[in-house]
Design a protein around this motif. Structure first.
Motif, PDB file in Angstrom:
ATOM      1  N   ALA A 155     -29.529 -19.508  21.153  1.00 26.60           N
ATOM      2  CA  ALA A 155     -28.173 -20.022  21.335  1.00 26.60           C
ATOM      3  C   ALA A 155     -27.457 -19.989  19.995  1.00 26.60           C
ATOM      4  O   ALA A 155     -28.098 -20.005  18.936  1.00 26.60           O
ATOM      5  N   ILE A 156     -26.140 -19.910  20.055  1.00 25.02           N
ATOM      6  CA  ILE A 156     -25.329 -19.850  18.843  1.00 25.02           C
ATOM      7  C   ILE A 156     -24.257 -20.929  18.934  1.00 25.02           C
ATOM      8  O   ILE A 156     -23.543 -21.018  19.933  1.00 25.02           O
ATOM      9  N   GLY A 157     -24.175 -21.758  17.884  1.00 24.47           N
ATOM     10  CA  GLY A 157     -23.109 -22.756  17.817  1.00 24.47           C
ATOM     11  C   GLY A 157     -22.209 -22.445  16.644  1.00 24.47           C
ATOM     12  O   GLY A 157     -22.660 -21.899  15.640  1.00 24.47           O
ATOM     13  N   SER A 158     -20.928 -22.793  16.778  1.00 26.82           N
ATOM     14  CA  SER A 158     -20.045 -22.558  15.635  1.00 26.82           C
ATOM     15  C   SER A 158     -19.007 -23.658  15.488  1.00 26.82           C
ATOM     16  O   SER A 158     -18.596 -24.288  16.475  1.00 26.82           O
ATOM     17  N   LEU A 159     -18.611 -23.903  14.248  1.00 27.44           N
ATOM     18  CA  LEU A 159     -17.571 -24.872  13.917  1.00 27.44           C
ATOM     19  C   LEU A 159     -16.754 -24.298  12.769  1.00 27.44           C
ATOM     20  O   LEU A 159     -17.295 -23.593  11.915  1.00 27.44           O
ATOM     21  N   THR A 160     -15.454 -24.603  12.745  1.00 20.57           N
ATOM     22  CA  THR A 160     -14.593 -24.056  11.693  1.00 20.57           C
ATOM     23  C   THR A 160     -14.165 -25.151  10.719  1.00 20.57           C
ATOM     24  O   THR A 160     -13.652 -26.199  11.138  1.00 20.57           O
ATOM     25  N   TYR A 161     -14.406 -24.913   9.428  1.00 21.12           N
ATOM     26  CA  TYR A 161     -14.032 -25.844   8.366  1.00 21.12           C
ATOM     27  C   TYR A 161     -12.856 -25.278   7.575  1.00 21.12           C
ATOM     28  O   TYR A 161     -12.795 -24.076   7.327  1.00 21.12           O
ATOM     29  N   SER A 162     -11.946 -26.166   7.190  1.00 21.46           N
ATOM     30  CA  SER A 162     -10.701 -25.720   6.557  1.00 21.46           C
ATOM     31  C   SER A 162     -10.596 -26.150   5.094  1.00 21.46           C
ATOM     32  O   SER A 162     -11.337 -27.014   4.630  1.00 21.46           O
ATOM     33  N   TRP A 163      -9.679 -25.504   4.366  1.00 21.73           N
ATOM     34  CA  TRP A 163      -9.315 -25.871   2.998  1.00 21.73           C
ATOM     35  C   TRP A 163      -8.958 -27.355   2.960  1.00 21.73           C
ATOM     36  O   TRP A 163      -8.350 -27.814   3.911  1.00 21.73           O
ATOM     37  N   PRO A 164      -9.224 -28.109   1.942  1.00 24.83           N
ATOM     38  CA  PRO A 164      -9.854 -27.703   0.694  1.00 24.83           C
ATOM     39  C   PRO A 164     -11.386 -27.718   0.768  1.00 24.83           C
ATOM     40  O   PRO A 164     -11.957 -28.471   1.535  1.00 24.83           O
ATOM     41  N   LYS A 165     -12.001 -26.852  -0.027  1.00 26.77           N
ATOM     42  CA  LYS A 165     -13.462 -26.746  -0.118  1.00 26.77           C
ATOM     43  C   LYS A 165     -14.102 -26.400   1.223  1.00 26.77           C
ATOM     44  O   LYS A 165     -15.089 -27.031   1.632  1.00 26.77           O
ATOM     45  N   ALA A 166     -13.503 -25.451   1.936  1.00 31.62           N
ATOM     46  CA  ALA A 166     -13.984 -25.086   3.271  1.00 31.62           C
ATOM     47  C   ALA A 166     -15.458 -24.660   3.233  1.00 31.62           C
ATOM     48  O   ALA A 166     -16.258 -25.080   4.078  1.00 31.62           O
ATOM     49  N   LEU A 167     -15.820 -23.836   2.243  1.00 28.57           N
ATOM     50  CA  LEU A 167     -17.192 -23.321   2.200  1.00 28.57           C
ATOM     51  C   LEU A 167     -18.191 -24.445   1.875  1.00 28.57           C
ATOM     52  O   LEU A 167     -19.262 -24.536   2.481  1.00 28.57           O
ATOM     53  N   THR A 168     -17.811 -25.304   0.939  1.00 28.89           N
ATOM     54  CA  THR A 168     -18.679 -26.434   0.583  1.00 28.89           C
ATOM     55  C   THR A 168     -18.927 -27.327   1.795  1.00 28.89           C
ATOM     56  O   THR A 168     -20.048 -27.776   2.045  1.00 28.89           O
ATOM     57  N   LYS A 169     -17.878 -27.530   2.588  1.00 29.12           N
ATOM     58  CA  LYS A 169     -18.010 -28.359   3.800  1.00 29.12           C
ATOM     59  C   LYS A 169     -18.947 -27.702   4.809  1.00 29.12           C
ATOM     60  O   LYS A 169     -19.825 -28.356   5.389  1.00 29.12           O
ATOM     61  N   ALA A 170     -18.752 -26.384   5.017  1.00 28.52           N
ATOM     62  CA  ALA A 170     -19.574 -25.681   6.004  1.00 28.52           C
ATOM     63  C   ALA A 170     -21.040 -25.670   5.568  1.00 28.52           C
ATOM     64  O   ALA A 170     -21.942 -25.842   6.392  1.00 28.52           O
ATOM     65  N   LYS A 171     -21.268 -25.489   4.258  1.00 29.23           N
ATOM     66  CA  LYS A 171     -22.647 -25.477   3.755  1.00 29.23           C
ATOM     67  C   LYS A 171     -23.295 -26.851   3.912  1.00 29.23           C
ATOM     68  O   LYS A 171     -24.480 -26.968   4.239  1.00 29.23           O
ATOM     69  N   ARG A 172     -22.505 -27.879   3.694  1.00 24.60           N
ATOM     70  CA  ARG A 172     -23.021 -29.247   3.845  1.00 24.60           C
ATOM     71  C   ARG A 172     -23.382 -29.496   5.309  1.00 24.60           C
ATOM     72  O   ARG A 172     -24.429 -30.067   5.622  1.00 24.60           O
TER      73      ARG A 172
END
Lengths: 103, 456
Positions: free
Chosen positions: B326-343
């Motif tokens: 199964a694949i789940g996804s969520l979208t994180y936005s600026w500011p620090k979008a990548l840091t949020k997604a990694k967390r």
């Protein structure tokens, strides 16, 4: 001198089981001489570090100024099993063209 | 004997442009329409459909498509060859015949190629000494026998040639090589000797150029793609074949796309291994011998192809059940979008670990950052990243584990990093993983046969 692969060649990639195939085609004879000399198995293996975990096979096709590479153990188990977004290796071609060659 | 024939490609895979085959038979002259529907995964999907309903198991787009094509093909004498019969080519032919009856079409012969489906013959074949070892791992198939969902031999051009000799207007096959669909009409029309391996290779190369539809006419072209005109009305490839094995790849006038040296060359290298040894049931084609000449006006000549004797094996494609994913996804936005997604990724992994769930594999990718080029992705100034989609995929042997994972995605919205959205599709559902098992089988153990259905 550094040469961007994308300036002298185009490419197409796909899947063969868990291996990705990347065919690199030079736009002209001069470009083919460059890739023939510098686009070595070792260079490609190093470029795809962290993506290709297996052997790299290299085949020359002077008839169309191309070199075909098979990157083994690259697609996370292959098309149907793979959890990768690019399970079929469609993007390997443009990933290959990111390479810069020291000529 | 005809001095040339025009073979049009109508589909590059099941799910390709639905209008393409109709355009191919109406926008200009062609003699044959060939349509490839089968990928490795497709056979197992079709087998599942057939298990549920015995009259299914073929490309269901085909009968409604043939309803549109039949009157045109009948009037112009265009023959249709397709492997869309999947695991139930007879039911497919019956459904097409039904459409023909409704259209009051007379004098129609549909040929069905049978014998490729060996799923129910496994015990017998193994008793005859066939190990069906996995071509990649070398493992014998025996231990996986009970998990097998489908098993098919790849036939080449010859059964289709037999069908054409019997007067077929339409040829429906199960698992036939994509290249065989195109080679067959050349053998039939030009009376080629199947032992003339250069000619077999010439037709095989033409088939390789046609088999992915518009991928040889400018689609997915990584060269100067921005200069390709009118993708919206892209013309699918047509090969103009000559008795001496020369082929001109072209497309109908007044269609979009491009046929050039570069677009054809790019398709030649698609999904090949050793170019000197492109193995089909019909021959071994040497792709390093192919010569291309750009004739201008969207015409490329392909010639001088060398071929060698075929091997004594058929390739077999088996599929077997191999857990769930199964694949789940969520979208994180600026500011620090990548840091949020990694967390969020770390939080999710910790929660799954705390639940004691056992996965075969977990794979995280960050779409917008590294999902397509992995470690080759450039480091980005995080302030320039507008958003990142966290794509979290899991695979496990049992369904319940994957289902439980699906319940952990949505909670992240209220229990993790902020600026998160994009959870509209509900919980990720487990889907069965179908693994693919390539093997070889002695040709002498399988016999293709052709059945004719006729409307008089």
């Amino acid at each position: 001198m550094k040469v961007k692969l994308i300036d002298i060649a185009h490419a197409r990639s796909g899947d063969k089981g868990d291996a990705g195939n990347v065919g690199v085609i030079a736009y002209d004879d001069k470009g083919f001489e460059i890739i023939k000399k510098h686009l070595t198995t070792e260079r490609v293996k190093k470029h795809f570090e962290g993506i290709c975990f297996g052997e790299v096979e290299r085949y020359e096709m002077p008839n169309i100024r191309a070199i075909n590479f098979l990157l083994h153990n690259t697609l996370g188990g292959g098309g149907t099993v793979s959890l990768k977004h690019d399970a079929q290796g469609k993007i390997l071609a443009s990933a290959m063209l990111r390479m810069e060659l020291d000529v | 004997m005809k001095d040339k024939i025009r073979i049009a490609s109508g589909q590059g895979f099941w799910g390709d442009l639905i209008e393409a085959p109709y355009q191919q038979v109406t926008k200009g002259d062609v003699d044959y329409l060939v349509m490839d529907y089968l990928a490795e995964v497709t056979m197992s999907i079709l087998q599942k459909q057939k298990n549920k309903k015995p009259n299914l198991g073929y490309a269901r787009d085909l009968p409604p498509l043939m309803k549109r094509l039949l009157p045109v093909c009948k009037e112009k004498g265009i023959k249709v060859i397709t492997n869309g019969g999947g695991v139930n080519p007879v039911a497919c032919a019956d459904a097409i015949l039904e459409e023909a009856v409704k259209l009051d079409i007379e004098n129609l012969k549909i040929a069905v190629v049978l014998g490729d489906d060996i799923k129910d013959r496994m015990d017998e074949l193994m008793a005859a000494g066939a190990e069906l070892k996995n071509m990649e791992s070398g493992e014998p198939l025996k231990e996986y026998k009970d998990k097998i969902l489908s098993a098919n031999v790849y036939f080449g051009a010859l059964p289709i040639v037999e069908a054409l000799e019997k007067g077929a207007d339409i040829v429906i096959t199960g698992r036939t090589t994509d290249t065989g669909l195109t080679l067959a009409p050349m053998i039939y029309e030009f009376g080629w000797d199947p032992k003339n391996y250069d000619l077999m290779a010439a037709g095989t190369v033409a088939g390789h150029i046609l088999e992915c539809g518009a991928q040889s006419t400018g689609g997915n072209f990584l060269g100067d793609w921005e200069s390709i005109e009118n993708f919206a009305e892209i013309g699918f490839p047509i090969c103009e074949a000559y008795p001496n094995g020369e082929v001109v790849v072209t497309k109908h006038e007044n269609t979009g796309g491009r046929v050039s040296y570069d677009t054809v060359a790019e398709q030649l290298v698609y999904e090949i291994g050793d170019p000197k040894s492109y193995i089909t049931p019909d021959c071994i084609a040497d792709f390093s011998s192919i010569k291309l000449e750009d004739l201008g006006d969207n015409r490329v000549k392909v010639y001088d192809v060398k071929g060698f004797k075929e091997t004594e094996f058929y390739k077999v494609s088996c599929s077997y059940s191999s857990g769930y994913s199964a694949i789940g996804s969520l979208t994180y936005s600026w500011p620090k979008a990548l840091t949020k997604a990694k967390r969020a990724d770390r939080i999710l992994r910790k929660r799954l670990e705390n639940l004691g769930l056992q996965f075969e594999e977990i794979n995280t990718e960050f779409i917008g950052y590294n999902a397509t080029q992995g470690p080759l992705s450039k480091e980005l100034d995080e302030d320039l990243i507008n958003e990142v989609m966290l794509r979290f995929a899991v695979r496990a042997n049992d369904r319940a584990t994957v289902e439980r994972f699906g319940k952990e995605i949505a909670p992240l919205i209220l229990t993790g990093p902020p600026s998160v959205t994009g959870f509209a599709g509900g919980r990720p559902k487990p889907s069965e993983v179908v693994a693919y098992w390539p093997a070889l089988l002695l040709k002498t153990l399988v016999e293709p046969h052709v059945k004719i259905l006729e409307l008089k």
